[in-house]
Design an enzyme around this catalytic site. Structure first.
Site, mmCIF file in Angstrom:
data_model
loop_
_atom_site.group_PDB
_atom_site.id
_atom_site.type_symbol
_atom_site.label_atom_id
_atom_site.label_comp_id
_atom_site.label_asym_id
_atom_site.label_seq_id
_atom_site.Cartn_x
_atom_site.Cartn_y
_atom_site.Cartn_z
ATOM 1 N N TYR A 33 0.826 -1.201 0.000
ATOM 2 C CA TYR A 33 0.000 0.000 0.000
ATOM 3 C C TYR A 33 0.863 1.255 0.000
ATOM 4 O O TYR A 33 2.085 1.189 0.149
ATOM 5 C CB TYR A 33 -0.960 -0.002 1.200
ATOM 6 N N ARG A 100 -7.294 -20.636 -2.107
ATOM 7 C CA ARG A 100 -6.255 -20.442 -1.099
ATOM 8 C C ARG A 100 -5.090 -21.422 -1.291
ATOM 9 O O ARG A 100 -5.264 -22.636 -1.186
ATOM 10 C CB ARG A 100 -6.819 -20.596 0.317
ATOM 11 N N HIS A 102 -0.574 -20.979 -0.849
ATOM 12 C CA HIS A 102 0.515 -20.020 -0.656
ATOM 13 C C HIS A 102 1.184 -19.633 -1.973
ATOM 14 O O HIS A 102 1.599 -18.492 -2.169
ATOM 15 C CB HIS A 102 1.589 -20.585 0.287
ATOM 16 N N LYS A 147 6.351 -1.629 1.839
ATOM 17 C CA LYS A 147 5.171 -1.098 2.531
ATOM 18 C C LYS A 147 4.050 -2.131 2.415
ATOM 19 O O LYS A 147 3.119 -2.001 1.610
ATOM 20 C CB LYS A 147 4.783 0.274 1.951
ATOM 21 N N GLU A 179 12.935 2.727 13.596
ATOM 22 C CA GLU A 179 11.904 3.721 13.251
ATOM 23 C C GLU A 179 10.790 3.639 14.273
ATOM 24 O O GLU A 179 10.959 3.030 15.337
ATOM 25 C CB GLU A 179 11.388 3.476 11.827
HETATM 26 N N1 PDD Z 1 2.741 5.192 7.697
HETATM 27 N N2 PDD Z 1 7.520 3.950 8.928
HETATM 28 C C1 PDD Z 1 6.371 3.259 9.015
HETATM 29 C C2 PDD Z 1 6.404 1.897 9.626
HETATM 30 C C3 PDD Z 1 5.171 3.830 8.538
HETATM 31 O O1 PDD Z 1 4.023 3.124 8.615
HETATM 32 C C4 PDD Z 1 5.185 5.142 7.994
HETATM 33 C C5 PDD Z 1 3.952 5.816 7.468
HETATM 34 C C6 PDD Z 1 6.414 5.821 7.926
HETATM 35 C C7 PDD Z 1 6.530 7.209 7.338
HETATM 36 O O2 PDD Z 1 6.498 7.189 5.927
HETATM 37 P P1 PDD Z 1 5.943 8.439 5.097
HETATM 38 O O3 PDD Z 1 6.735 9.623 5.521
HETATM 39 O O4 PDD Z 1 6.200 8.059 3.682
HETATM 40 O O5 PDD Z 1 4.475 8.582 5.431
HETATM 41 C C8 PDD Z 1 7.558 5.187 8.390
HETATM 42 C C9 PDD Z 1 1.542 5.634 7.029
HETATM 43 C C10 PDD Z 1 1.242 7.083 7.173
HETATM 44 C C11 PDD Z 1 0.382 4.715 7.411
HETATM 45 O O6 PDD Z 1 0.634 3.515 7.439
HETATM 46 O O7 PDD Z 1 -0.736 5.189 7.619
#
Ligand code: PDD
Length: 285
Positions: A33, A100, A102, A147, A179
């Site tokens: 996403y 379903r 994997h 992501k 982070e």
């Molecule tokens: N999340 N690290 C993680 C684990 C995150 O989920 C996010 C952002 C960031 C910051 O990334 P960016 O600056 O590109 O938004 C770092 C979004 C906002 C969410 O999952 O809603």
């Protein structure tokens, strides 16, 4: 005006949008996403978000269902179809619907879903007082640069903050800062911004990159490196950054004040630079 979403080629009211139960996003969390902020109906740092989208798709070996030009067009329609000037777009792609198993399905068509919600940037008192954070061991997988929609570890980690009346959980892997559960984290030490490296242990934040750019353009010293937990706990300032929260000062960590316990001078400087940049780019856009 009701909330209009995009699903597999159609723009629909959200209560008329459905996904089959065998969607691999539902069954396996098999998808990726993006979250893209929109100011005055202009998507912010869109080419950077589309580049990261491509990297996430490459990371899960899924072909991009659209060209950048098609994404720009679809996003433009979605932004126009929704009522507020400032929005944030949630864009989600899964490996599609299949029996379903994997193993990757041979003929599944990726599911593409996008929704827009009003973007409400943090209220003034959050900047003035800062927010609280807790810390935890980063127990996620080794591909945090993707992501992925499978966010259970992030959800469990972030809930630790919520349970403690705080806003974010700062993560340490082997005693080194990675982070936040849903944000990137910066520290400030003697006037130098400290940032973890963009490796497989953190999401390469679009906001993170902008902070690095703004620091470089304004002669603010910045060091990218591996920062031990003790150093982070004794930092003068801590910030969190994300597309929806922009830059926020963290003034309490695990119940103890960060530095003076107030948002620091460098935070205020970066906040001003960020707002200035945003206004300049949005006016130009
Ligand atoms: N999340 N690290 C993680 C684990 C995150 O989920 C996010 C952002 C960031 C910051 O990334 P960016 O600056 O590109 O938004 C770092 C979004 C906002 C969410 O999952 O809603």
């Amino acid at each position: 005006m009701s909330q209009i979403i995009y699903l597999n080629g159609k723009f629909l009211p959200i209560d008329q949008a459905f996904v089959p139960v065998l969607d691999r996003g539902f069954i396996f969390g098999d998808g990726i996403y993006e979250v893209i902020p929109v100011y005055s109906r202009h998507a912010f740092r869109l080419s950077e978000h589309l580049r990261r989208l491509q990297n996430s798709l490459d990371g899960i070996r899924l072909a991009n269902p659209h060209s950048d030009a098609e994404w720009v067009d679809l996003l433009g329609h979605l932004i126009e179809a929704n009522p507020t000037e400032d929005q944030y777009i949630y864009l989600h792609i899964t490996r599609g619907v299949a029996k379903r198993d994997h193993a990757f399905p041979k003929d599944a068509v990726p599911t593409v879903f996008m929704m827009s919600n009003p973007l409400v940037t943090p209220p003034r008192d959050l900047y003035e007082n800062g927010v609280g954070a807790v810390s935890a061991v980063d127990n996620r997988w080794d591909r945090c640069d993707i992501k992925a929609i499978a966010l259970l570890p992030n959800i469990l980690l972030r809930q630790l903050a919520i349970d403690a009346g705080a806003v974010e959980t700062i993560l340490f892997r082997g005693g080194i800062l990675t982070e936040g559960a849903a944000s990137n984290i910066f520290a400030v030490e003697n006037g130098v911004i400290l940032a973890p490296p963009k490796d497989n242990h953190m999401l390469p934040g679009i906001t993170y990159d902008l902070i690095l750019e703004l620091a470089a353009a304004n002669g603010i010293p910045l060091e990218v490196g591996q920062f031990a937990e003790a150093r982070i706990r004794h930092a003068d300032e801590l910030w969190l950054t994300s597309s929806t929260k922009e830059v926020l000062p963290i003034t309490v960590l695990d119940g103890k004040p960060v530095g003076s316990g107030k948002p620091g001078a460098l935070f205020w400087k970066m906040h001003a630079l960020y707002q200035e940049y945003k206004n300049r780019v949005m006016r130009a856009g």
